[in-house]
Design a protein around this motif. Structure first.
Motif, mmCIF file in Angstrom:
data_model
loop_
_atom_site.group_PDB
_atom_site.id
_atom_site.type_symbol
_atom_site.label_atom_id
_atom_site.label_comp_id
_atom_site.label_asym_id
_atom_site.label_seq_id
_atom_site.Cartn_x
_atom_site.Cartn_y
_atom_site.Cartn_z
ATOM 1 N N LEU A 172 32.795 34.375 46.790
ATOM 2 C CA LEU A 172 33.328 34.518 45.422
ATOM 3 C C LEU A 172 34.837 34.328 45.394
ATOM 4 O O LEU A 172 35.382 33.743 44.458
ATOM 5 N N PHE A 173 35.514 34.805 46.419
ATOM 6 C CA PHE A 173 36.974 34.642 46.483
ATOM 7 C C PHE A 173 37.356 33.178 46.686
ATOM 8 O O PHE A 173 38.222 32.647 45.980
ATOM 9 N N ARG A 190 36.504 31.005 43.539
ATOM 10 C CA ARG A 190 36.759 31.736 42.293
ATOM 11 C C ARG A 190 37.044 30.798 41.117
ATOM 12 O O ARG A 190 36.654 31.084 39.979
ATOM 13 N N ASP A 191 37.723 29.688 41.379
ATOM 14 C CA ASP A 191 38.007 28.752 40.292
ATOM 15 C C ASP A 191 36.717 28.156 39.733
ATOM 16 O O ASP A 191 36.577 27.980 38.515
#
Length: 528
Positions: A35-36, A39-40
């Motif tokens: 997810l990190f 993230r975009d």
């Protein structure tokens, strides 16, 4: 010798709990890491959920997935998590697909790959048995990807076909051009809101969930999902027909403006409710809950923790590589506007009429450089538009749903026909897109009559009329270090001019494609 009877017994339940504790820690870390990194991509999905009513259901999909997994907690609890090394190959392929999508700025590709990466965390860390037990919830997560608008043109065409046919069978005369048609009481057109794509996506999402919760046999589930696809399409056709009939018989006082959208949703809601009521009659009872933990359900494997953290670290590495590669590709200076330069004269006595305002301009957003000029050869008159793109991204790209010949609203022109044809260029047959445009009655464009338009993409010198091939060429050239310089070539002329519009365009392109290609090739050499 030691007495084995005095050795402590291995408690399968305790060992299973320890295995799950480590596996869940690894799973959460991988999910957070993915997810990190992406993230975009995730934020782009959430933005579409927020601004588009078609995909608002995306906000509900993750909570539903978590609830579905929670329902399976007893079946999962008796399974031992076993990391799956083989699933890492799918992780590597998915990461590469995400990179390709990022290179050509295709949201659907990057978002599908992103969700696939999240799903693959489960088999990599927990193994095949656990994945199989929650396969549907994991697959259902893909419904959060905002995809489906590519169906718009076909759905709009089908809706127009059915509506016109039904009106004629009802005894109402209809004159149709493209997606617009005229009946004695007024003018109608099939726009994006009439396509039924919202109904289709909503019905498929809810219908798939309904089938999973109410049926246990695969046959019934597949049949109901098929019905949830067919029913909204047919319902939308009936909705469009009824709205036109209401407007016709009420003197255009009913089912016009916003009313026809409201009536449409009310009708769709009734139809879907009936579909669920009928489907519930064949509901099947749930399967018996999973058995309690027994010693036979657990097997102890030495080195399981080492393998767990090995696959976790490998997944994390595979996930970060495409992100770093995309960052490296995008480390370029900002693009300055590019002046292509309008050739004053072309072959075959074609000369630029610089004082003449072009009749038409397609909608291509944020090009690096563009030309829109008119050329004359005797009585023949042809317009040329070139839209050039370099260092493309999500805000500036050649192939986009917002880059069209004619926008849906606010244009002086309406597209009434489309097709394709081949043209011999430099001894090679090249496919072109064709279109016919009509000026809207309330605009000055109506005085110009009709336009014949040809369109083709130029991707680093390669020609194609396909959006998909254009994206593939762009990704290939960029990955091989040759840049993503691309352009659209649009030529247009009056359909009714002497000799015919098709003949004028063929003469112009056959004589001057070399000069057009030279303009684009020279632009490719200019770097900032």
């Amino acid at each position: 010798m030691t007495d084995s009877t005095n050795s402590p017994a291995i408690n399968p339940s305790t060992h299973l709990q320890q295995s799950w504790r480590q596996a869940l820690i690894a799973l959460v870390l991988l999910l957070v890491w993915t997810l990190f990194l992406y993230r975009d991509t995730g934020l782009a999905m959430a933005t579409i959920w927020y601004r588009s009513e078609t995909f608002t259901h995306g906000f509900l999909v993750p909570p539903i997935v978590l609830w579905l997994i929670w329902r399976q907690r007893r079946a999962i609890a008796v399974l031992a998590p076993r990391p799956m090394v083989g699933a890492l190959a799918f992780v590597a392929m998915t990461a590469f697909v995400w990179l390709l999508g990022e290179m050509v700025a295709v949201n659907a590709v990057t978002q599908l790959a992103f969700v696939a990466m999240l799903v693959l965390c489960v088999p990599v860390v927990l193994g095949v048995a656990v994945t199989r037990s929650i396969l549907f919830p994991l697959a259902f997560l893909f419904f959060c990807v905002p995809i489906g608008e590519f169906l718009l043109p076909q759905l709009m065409e089908w809706t127009a076909n059915f509506t016109v046919l039904a009106l004629r069978l009802s005894g109402i005369p209809v004159y149709r051009e493209g997606l617009q048609f005229v009946i004695p009481s007024g003018n109608w057109s099939v726009v994006e809101a009439c396509s039924g794509v919202r109904y289709l996506i909503a019905s498929l999402t809810v219908g798939t969930l309904f089938a999973y919760l109410n049926y246990t046999s695969t046959t019934r589930r597949v049949l109901f999902i098929g019905v949830s696809i067919l029913v909204p399409v047919l319902a939308n056709w009936l909705r469009a027909y009824m709205i036109v009939m209401l407007g016709h018989y009420s003197g255009n006082k009913l089912a016009v403006g916003v009313d026809h959208l409201i009536y449409g949703w009310v009708f769709f809601g009734i139809v879907i409710m009936m579909m669920f009521i009928v489907g519930a009659r064949w509901a099947e009872p749930e399967l018996e809950p999973a058995p309690a933990i027994t010693t036979s359900t657990v097997s102890v494997q030495s080195g399981n923790a080492l393998r767990l953290w090995g696959v976790t670290l490998t997944f994390a590495l595979f996930a970060v590589i495409p992100v770093l590669a995309a960052w490296s590709f995008n480390q370029s200076k900002s693009v300055s506007p590019l002046s292509l330069g309008v050739p004053a004269a072309l072959a075959g006595d074609w000369r630029a009429n610089l004082g003449d305002r072009p009749d038409f301009k397609p909608v291509y957003e944020n090009p690096t450089g563009e030309i829109n000029a008119t050329y004359m050869s005797g009585e023949r008159r042809v317009g040329l538009y070139l839209g050039y793109y370099r260092q493309q991204n999500y805000e500036r790209k050649l192939v986009s749903s917002s880059n069209v010949l004619v926008p849906g609203k606010g244009s002086n022109w309406a597209q009434v026909a489309s097709g394709s044809r081949t043209l011999v260029i430099n001894g090679n047959q090249v496919a072109l897109r064709t279109a016919e445009l009509r000026g809207n009655a309330a605009s000055e464009a109506a005085k110009e009559g009709r336009l014949v338009v040809w369109q083709i993409y130029w991707i680093n010198g390669s020609l194609t009329a396909s959006d998909y091939l254009a994206k593939m060429y762009s990704a290939f050239y960029r990955l091989t270090g040759r840049g993503d310089d691309s352009a659209v070539i649009v030529v247009y002329t009056s359909k009714d001019q002497m000799g015919g519009g098709e003949m004028a365009l063929e003469s112009f392109m056959s004589a001057n494609f070399g000069a057009i290609n030279e303009v684009l090739s020279n632009a490719r050499q200019v770097r900032h």
